[in-house]
Design a protein around this motif. Structure first.
Motif, PDB file in Angstrom:
ATOM      1  N   THR A 190       0.847  -1.193   0.000  1.00  0.00           N
ATOM      2  CA  THR A 190       0.000   0.000   0.000  1.00  0.00           C
ATOM      3  C   THR A 190       0.876   1.233   0.000  1.00  0.00           C
ATOM      4  N   THR A 224      -2.511  -1.205  -3.381  1.00  0.00           N
ATOM      5  CA  THR A 224      -3.566  -0.225  -3.110  1.00  0.00           C
ATOM      6  C   THR A 224      -2.942   1.121  -2.744  1.00  0.00           C
ATOM      7  N   PHE A 226      -3.799   5.131  -0.804  1.00  0.00           N
ATOM      8  CA  PHE A 226      -4.601   6.099  -0.054  1.00  0.00           C
ATOM      9  C   PHE A 226      -3.944   7.467  -0.203  1.00  0.00           C
ATOM     10  N   ARG A 248      -7.156   0.313   7.526  1.00  0.00           N
ATOM     11  CA  ARG A 248      -7.846  -0.023   6.281  1.00  0.00           C
ATOM     12  C   ARG A 248      -6.889  -0.685   5.287  1.00  0.00           C
ATOM     13  N   ALA A 251      -6.475  -4.233   6.046  1.00  0.00           N
ATOM     14  CA  ALA A 251      -7.663  -5.006   5.655  1.00  0.00           C
ATOM     15  C   ALA A 251      -7.772  -5.180   4.141  1.00  0.00           C
ATOM     16  N   GLU A 253      -8.005  -2.680   1.906  1.00  0.00           N
ATOM     17  CA  GLU A 253      -8.766  -1.613   1.247  1.00  0.00           C
ATOM     18  C   GLU A 253      -7.821  -0.643   0.538  1.00  0.00           C
ATOM     19  N   GLY A 254      -8.435   0.289  -0.197  1.00  0.00           N
ATOM     20  CA  GLY A 254      -7.666   1.324  -0.870  1.00  0.00           C
ATOM     21  C   GLY A 254      -7.969   1.392  -2.350  1.00  0.00           C
ATOM     22  N   HIS A 255      -7.505   2.456  -2.969  1.00  0.00           N
ATOM     23  CA  HIS A 255      -7.706   2.670  -4.408  1.00  0.00           C
ATOM     24  C   HIS A 255      -6.756   1.764  -5.190  1.00  0.00           C
ATOM     25  N   ARG A 256      -7.267   1.182  -6.256  1.00  0.00           N
ATOM     26  CA  ARG A 256      -6.438   0.354  -7.134  1.00  0.00           C
ATOM     27  C   ARG A 256      -6.321   0.991  -8.511  1.00  0.00           C
TER      28      ARG A 256
END
Length: 501
Positions: A190, A224, A226, A248, A251, A253-256
Motif C-alpha cells: 500500500t 492499493t 490512499f 484499512r 484489511a 482496502e484502498g484505491h487500485r
C-alpha cells in the motif's frame, strides 16, 4: 491480531509514532514503533560501521520477536529502505508493506537516491561521499525541515519537538546500496500519499500511463493507495487519520490503479483537427515548417516529465506536441518540438542543457528569424522556464506556459533558485507571458501557479492568463469540447501575436 511495525524517517526515532501507535492499540492491533540504531531513544548508540544493514537488522529483530504472520511493515521516508529489505528476508511473515510518503527503492540503490534534500545528495555524490564512512549527517536546523518534505499541517509544538529530538543520521545508512533478492516483490503493498508533499494518486496514475516498466506492478490487484491531505509528517499532523488508513490498508482496502486497455491520456488524439505538415528531424529536435517563405518566427514547445527513458513514443511524437507543432506551422511560424532528458527529478539541469542546445539549433536555421522566438512550457517543464524568466534574452519575444508547475513540489528537493519560476519571474521585465490555467488542476500544482501569479503581480510582470475553468492537466487529448479548443486557439494566437506577424 495485526501487528504494525512502524519504522521512522531519517533523523527521528520511534517516539515520532506515539499518537498513531496509541490509536492502533486502542483498535485492538499491536503497534511496535522502532528506534533505529544511532537515532537516540532505545536504540543502541552508533558505533563504527553503522549502516543500512544495521537498520535492517533492527527491523528484523522486531519482526522475529512477534508471534504469527499478520505483520504489517510501515516505512516512512527513509524508513522504507530497511522495511523492504526486512520484508525481502522474511516474506513468509509479512502480510503487507506500507510505503508512507516514501518512494519505491530498487535493488542496488542507496537510500540517498530518494532523499529529497538536494544539497545532501550533491554532498555525497562523489566516491568519497558514497563510502559514507563513520560520518554523521546533521538534521536540518529549526526552520529548514522542508528539505526532508513539507511540514504542512504539523502543529507548532510538534514541529518544535521534531527539531529538538532529531538526531544525526549515520552516513552509511544513506550511502550503502540496498540489496534485495526479490523474495518480497509479490507481497501486498500500500502506498499512502501525502498530497501536501506533492504526491497524489493522479500523479502515480500519470506516471504509470507513460509505460515505465518499473511501475507496471502498481496495476496489480495486490497494490492499493490512499491519500492524506497533509504534508510529509502525517503522524504529527493527522495521527488519527493515519491510524485509520493503516488499519484499512491492513484489511486490503484502498484505491487500485487498473489497466483499462485503452490508450493512455497522452496518446489520445489532439483536440484540434490539424492537417499534416512537413516535418524535419534534427537529433532531438523536430521542425514543422510553414508555407510562407523567408525567415519566420519560431515557437519551441517544451514537454514536462519526468518521462522514463524507455517510454515510447517519446514526447515529440505525442499527439499533443505534434498537434501544437503543426498548428503553429499552419499559422505561419516554425513549430519546434524536442525530446529533452528529464527522466528523473534530478535531471532538470540536463534537461535545461538540452533545451538551450535546441534553441541554439533553431535560431541558427536560416529559415528561422533568430530575433523572433517564443518558448512554450508544459506541466513540469515549467520549471525550465526559470532560466529564461530571470534574464530574458532580446530575441525571446514571448514565454508561454500551459498547466505548468511553477515551483518545485515539496518532495522534489529542488532548493536552488534556478528552477523556481515563481522566484525568477521578478526578472522578466516586459517579457510577455501567456499562462493557460486549468480549473481542475491538481491542488499541489495549482498552488505553484498561484504563487507564480502573486510574484508576477508584485514584480509588475506582463502576464496574460487564459482560463479554462473545467480543464484538467493534459486537457488537449482528453477534452475536445468547444471551450478547450478555444483556449488552445486563444493561447496560440496570443503567442504568435507577440511574435509580430
Amino acid at each position: 491480531m495485526t501487528d504494525f511495525v512502524l519504522v521512522p524517517e531519517a533523523h527521528t526515532g520511534g517516539w515520532v509514532w506515539g499518537e498513531v501507535a496509541d490509536r492502533l492499540r486502542e483498535s485492538g492491533a499491536g503497534a511496535h514503533p522502532v528506534t533505529l540504531t544511532g537515532m537516540r531513544g532505545h536504540g543502541a548508540p552508533p558505533g563504527p560501521g553503522t549502516c543500512l544493514e544495521t537498520h535492517i537488522r533492527d527491523v528484523l529483530r522486531v519482526v522475529d520477536a512477534l508471534d504469527g504472520t499478520d505483520v504489517v511493515l510501515v516505512g516512512h521516508g527513509y524508513g522504507i529502505h530497511p522495511v523492504v529489505a526486512a520484508a525481502d528476508r522474511r516474506a513468509g511473515r509479512i502480510a503487507r508493506v506500507v510505503h508512507l510518503d516514501a518512494g519505491m527503492p530498487q535493488d542496488g540503490d542507496p537510500p540517498l537516491k530518494l532523499v529529497p534534500d538536494q544539497e545532501l545528495r550533491e554532498r555525497f555524490s562523489g566516491p568519497a561521499g558514497r563510502s559514507g564512512g563513520d560520518r554523521r549527517v546533521a538534521p536540518p536546523p529549526p526552520g529548514a525541515w522542508e528539505r526532508w518534505g513539507s511540514t504542512a499541517g504539523v502543529p507548532g509544538d510538534a514541529l518544535a519537538r521534531l527539531a529538538a529530538r532529531a538526531a544525526p543520521q549515520p552516513a552509511g545508512t544513506l550511502t550503502e546500496p540496498l540489496r534485495l533478492s526479490g523474495a518480497g516483490a509479490a507481497l501486498p503493498t500500500t502506498g499512502v500519499l501525502c498530497t501536501g508533499n506533492g504526491s497524489s494518486i493522479a500523479l502515480v496514475e500519470g506516471l504509470v500511463s507513460l509505460g515505465h516498466p518499473g511501475l507496471q506492478a502498481l496495476t496489480e490487484p495486490r497494490v492499493t493507495f490512499f491519500e492524506l491531505a497533509t504534508g510529509h509528517w502525517p503522524m504529527l499532523s493527522v495521527p488519527g487519520e493515519l491510524a485509520e488508513v493503516l488499519l484499512r490498508a491492513a484489511a486490503g482496502e484502498g484505491h487500485r490503479i487498473t489497466a483499462t486497455g485503452e490508450p493512455p491520456a497522452h496518446l489520445r488524439p489532439f483536440l484540434l483537427d490539424v492537417p499534416e505538415r512537413p516535418r524535419e528531424r534534427h537529433g532531438r529536435v523536430d521542425l514543422y515548417l510553414p508555407d510562407a517563405g523567408g525567415p519566420r518566427p519560431a515557437v519551441v514547445f517544451v514537454h514536462g516529465g519526468p518521462v522514463p527513458p524507455g517510454a515510447r513514443p517519446t514526447p515529440r511524437d505525442w499527439p499533443a506536441f505534434v498537434g501544437y507543432g503543426r498548428r503553429a506551422a499552419e499559422l505561419g511560424a516554425v513549430g519546434v518540438t524536442l525530446d529533452h532528458r528529464l527522466h528523473e527529478i534530478g535531471d532538470f539541469p540536463r534537461a535545461a542543457e538540452d533545451l538551450a542546445a535546441a534553441v541554439e539549433l533553431v535560431r541558427a536555421d536560416p529559415r528561422v528569424d533568430a530575433e523572433r522566438v517564443a518558448l512554450w512550457f508544459f506541466s513540469a517543464g515549467g520549471l525550465l522556464s526559470a532560466d529564461w524568466l530571470a534574464a530574458p534574452p532580446g530575441w525571446l519575444r514571448c514565454l508561454a506556459a500551459t498547466y505548468p508547475v511553477l515551483a518545485p513540489l515539496p518532495n522534489w528537493g529542488l532548493s536552488a533558485f534556478r528552477f523556481r519560476p515563481a522566484s525568477a519571474v521578478g526578472g522578466a521585465g516586459a517579457l510577455p507571458i501567456v499562462l493557460t490555467r486549468v480549473g481542475r488542476e491538481r491542488p499541489e500544482i495549482a498552488a505553484t501557479v498561484e504563487e507564480f501569479l502573486a510574484a508576477a503581480e508584485h514584480g509588475a510582470a506582463a502576464v496574460e492568463v487564459v482560463d479554462l475553468p473545467d480543464g484538467r492537466h493534459g486537457f488537449e487529448t482528453t477534452d475536445h469540447g468547444e471551450q478547450a479548443r478555444g483556449a488552445v486557439e486563444r493561447a496560440l494566437r496570443t503567442v504568435l501575436g507577440h511574435l509580430r506577424f
